[in-house]
Design an enzyme around this catalytic site. Sequence first.
Site, PDB file in Angstrom:
ATOM      1  N   GLN A  78       8.204  -0.437 -12.644  1.00 60.19           N
ATOM      2  CA  GLN A  78       7.605   0.284 -11.525  1.00 60.19           C
ATOM      3  C   GLN A  78       6.097   0.062 -11.505  1.00 60.19           C
ATOM      4  OE1 GLN A  78       8.983   4.254 -10.956  1.00 60.19           O
ATOM      5  NE2 GLN A  78       7.733   4.525  -9.137  1.00 60.19           N
ATOM      6  N   PHE A  79       5.684  -1.016 -10.845  1.00 57.09           N
ATOM      7  CA  PHE A  79       4.263  -1.360 -10.792  1.00 57.09           C
ATOM      8  C   PHE A  79       3.454  -0.302 -10.050  1.00 57.09           C
ATOM      9  CE2 PHE A  79       5.449  -2.897  -6.647  1.00 57.09           C
ATOM     10  CZ  PHE A  79       4.291  -2.814  -5.883  1.00 57.09           C
ATOM     11  N   THR A  80       4.102   0.510  -9.206  1.00 58.32           N
ATOM     12  CA  THR A  80       3.361   1.504  -8.439  1.00 58.32           C
ATOM     13  C   THR A  80       2.750   2.602  -9.311  1.00 58.32           C
ATOM     14  OG1 THR A  80       5.377   2.769  -7.979  1.00 58.32           O
ATOM     15  CG2 THR A  80       4.719   1.101  -6.348  1.00 58.32           C
TER      16      THR A  80
END
Length: 149
Positions: A78-80
């Site tokens: 989850q790069f966010t």
Amino acid sequence: MKIVVQRVKRASVTVNGEIIGKIGHGLLLLAGIHADDTDEQLEWCCNKIMKLRIFNDQEGLMNRSVQDVNGEILVVSQFTLYGDTRKGTRPGFTDAAPPEAAEPIYERMIEIFRQRTDLNVESGVFGAMMDVELVNDGPVTLIIKKEAQ
């Protein structure tokens, strides 16, 4: 590295309508990889998560790890988690590692959990649009962070 750790009764991840990872009682890990992350941050986070005492013992106190309760682990990239919302209304993601750097670290994380435990370890698909479902247990949600020195 930043990882949201959620104690769950069950969790699953679906890609294109197909469940590709599913666990019962255990941990859902939402893993964000920072542009400066190295094996040092990865090792520290994995060791911390494996030993984290967030499951109840017979007295109802959080004294047991995922290994102690023979739980399962679901790892989702989850790069966010590295979204910067300080300016404007659209997050910036310059702190997140680019995919070619983040994917090997993510895959290594899954490998570490599989090699160092006898637990069932499932995962999402790096870079895919995923539907993540969970039943949070407690709820118990923590953020594990280890920044480069």
